[in-house]
Design a protein around this motif. Sequence first.
Motif, PDB file in Angstrom:
ATOM      1  N   THR A   1       0.811  -1.220   0.000  1.00  0.00           N
ATOM      2  CA  THR A   1       0.000   0.000   0.000  1.00  0.00           C
ATOM      3  C   THR A   1       0.846   1.273   0.000  1.00  0.00           C
ATOM      4  OG1 THR A   1      -0.154  -0.185   2.399  1.00  0.00           O
ATOM      5  CG2 THR A   1      -2.017  -1.016   1.120  1.00  0.00           C
ATOM      6  N   ARG A   2       2.086   1.185   0.489  1.00  0.00           N
ATOM      7  CA  ARG A   2       2.910   2.406   0.561  1.00  0.00           C
ATOM      8  C   ARG A   2       4.089   2.370  -0.400  1.00  0.00           C
ATOM      9  NH1 ARG A   2       1.886   4.761   5.718  1.00  0.00           N
ATOM     10  NH2 ARG A   2      -0.154   3.987   6.359  1.00  0.00           N
ATOM     11  N   LYS A   3       3.886   1.620  -1.508  1.00  0.00           N
ATOM     12  CA  LYS A   3       4.987   1.440  -2.442  1.00  0.00           C
ATOM     13  C   LYS A   3       5.546   2.785  -2.920  1.00  0.00           C
ATOM     14  CE  LYS A   3       4.728  -2.134  -5.441  1.00  0.00           C
ATOM     15  NZ  LYS A   3       4.003  -2.707  -6.590  1.00  0.00           N
ATOM     16  N   GLU A   4       4.634   3.694  -3.273  1.00  0.00           N
ATOM     17  CA  GLU A   4       5.048   5.014  -3.781  1.00  0.00           C
ATOM     18  C   GLU A   4       5.938   5.741  -2.769  1.00  0.00           C
ATOM     19  OE1 GLU A   4       4.299   6.734  -6.772  1.00  0.00           O
ATOM     20  OE2 GLU A   4       3.968   4.637  -7.315  1.00  0.00           O
ATOM     21  N   GLU A   5       5.425   5.771  -1.521  1.00  0.00           N
ATOM     22  CA  GLU A   5       6.140   6.462  -0.440  1.00  0.00           C
ATOM     23  C   GLU A   5       7.542   5.882  -0.259  1.00  0.00           C
ATOM     24  OE1 GLU A   5       3.656   7.644   3.252  1.00  0.00           O
ATOM     25  OE2 GLU A   5       5.007   6.059   3.928  1.00  0.00           O
ATOM     26  N   LEU A   6       7.629   4.543  -0.286  1.00  0.00           N
ATOM     27  CA  LEU A   6       8.921   3.877  -0.107  1.00  0.00           C
ATOM     28  C   LEU A   6       9.870   4.201  -1.254  1.00  0.00           C
ATOM     29  CD1 LEU A   6       7.747   0.398   1.233  1.00  0.00           C
ATOM     30  CD2 LEU A   6       9.289   1.974   2.409  1.00  0.00           C
TER      31      LEU A   6
ATOM     32  N   ALA B   1      11.093   7.833  -0.977  1.00  0.00           N
ATOM     33  CA  ALA B   1      12.087   7.966   0.094  1.00  0.00           C
ATOM     34  C   ALA B   1      13.420   7.362  -0.342  1.00  0.00           C
ATOM     35  CB  ALA B   1      11.589   7.289   1.359  1.00  0.00           C
ATOM     36  N   THR B   2      13.359   6.196  -1.024  1.00  0.00           N
ATOM     37  CA  THR B   2      14.589   5.552  -1.483  1.00  0.00           C
ATOM     38  C   THR B   2      15.300   6.439  -2.499  1.00  0.00           C
ATOM     39  OG1 THR B   2      13.493   3.428  -1.172  1.00  0.00           O
ATOM     40  CG2 THR B   2      15.541   3.403  -2.415  1.00  0.00           C
ATOM     41  N   ALA B   3      14.506   7.036  -3.413  1.00  0.00           N
ATOM     42  CA  ALA B   3      15.104   7.909  -4.430  1.00  0.00           C
ATOM     43  C   ALA B   3      15.794   9.104  -3.767  1.00  0.00           C
ATOM     44  CB  ALA B   3      14.037   8.380  -5.407  1.00  0.00           C
TER      45      ALA B   3
END
Lengths: 227, 258
Positions: free
Chosen positions: A20-25, A28-30
Amino acid sequence: MTSTDCLAANEWICGEYVRTRKEELLDATAQHVGIALSAVLIGLLVAFPLALAARRWGQGPVLGLTTVLYTVPSLAMFALLLPVFGVSAAVVVTGLVLYSLTVLVRNILAGLDAVPRDVREAAQGMGYGRRQLLLGVELPLILPALLAGVRITTVSAISLTTVGAIVGYGGLGNLIYSGMESFFKAEVLTASAICVLLAVVSDVLLLGLQRVLTPWVRHRAGAESAR
Amino acid sequence: MNLGTIPDVWTWLTDGSNWSGADGAWQRVTEHVFLTVTSLGLACALALPIALWLGHVGRGGALAINISNAGRAVPTFAVLVLLTMSPLGKHGDWATTIALVLFAVPPLLTNAYVGIREADRDVVEAARGMGMSGRQLLSRVEVPLAFPLIMAGVRSAAVQVVATATLAALPGGGGLGRIITAGFQTYDTPQVVAGAVLVALLALAVEGLMVVVGHLVDPLRKRAVRGAAAAPGADAVPPATGGTGAAEVRQPEKSAAP
């Protein structure tokens, strides 16, 4: 048992969180990779002239200063840079650059010191100018020491970027920080795990680069142990 | 650059009311020093005997050297937060202390191991030939020879512990980091910078103290001085080269040779 249970139960490991939080992760990684990478690249650009200056005019002051910088704890370093840059990614990048100098300058100097005098004299005898000597002879010879320094610097930078969360530019550290405040276990553990993974992957990639760029190091080590 | 904060920082540092009380700066300094000393002591008691023994018998080199690389890859902030959120976090300072010990162990282990392994083999063999037992060999020959590197490891660990103890303020621990985090919460930049100045000064003081202590307790110091007097011009003991860097530059060279 549905997979959303782990979110409700606030478990450490939760696949549903990642889904569900793939975008957020990913964001943040980028940000994390961007901050760490620019710090290492700027660090290299600053370390080279600094090392050359230290070689020419004496190593003491430069090595002393970079050691002092290295002693300053990361939270204090970012806090001290706050009035200079305001709340921005520049605070974190600059802090990481200052830390990287300790290892990079030291390794470049150690590499330069280890260049055999014969090699230098041979190059000079062949008519190499100071610039050609540096780029054509010394630079390739210090590559192993330089790349070893880059590996240490990169892994440390990835780990220290998390502290940037204090100014809101910590990449995955931001998620660790918000997960800490809301006691969201999956968020903290997932962000921490990705952070370690980033460090390990970059270390392995740099080791590969080291092998490709300096194949003679391995051959020589092999020849010596075969003797 | 906003130089306007410098007078405000000075005002904060010289205001007595910021230093007294249950969350004053003196209290924070005390907490920080206490955490640092306890954790460093525990880490030394844990890591040094293992490292000395491993170095003496010449085993576990890959572990002793790679543990420092692994330690670098793990973010201290993440470990502090994870431990505070674990059941350990309910027991006061224990979560912080454990995190501090965990991050102090790698430099201690690596430097002490490398130091023992690099002790002059001829001297060690000569001592063995004189009939020294393993224990005598370790305490009278190998440890004195490895002492500069062991101390470099202790210094590196001390720097690491002071830095990590600062971060412990983020998940709500004590120490000087609290002045910085409290300043951030109230958008009080002078306080943030004042806290950072105190942290930096403490870190430098600890580093300086370790250099002095290392020099005073060096078992070969007296002999080195005598040796230098007997042979003028001979460089008896190489000058201390900033612990953290020296230890870190050595490792890659070791691990680079397969």
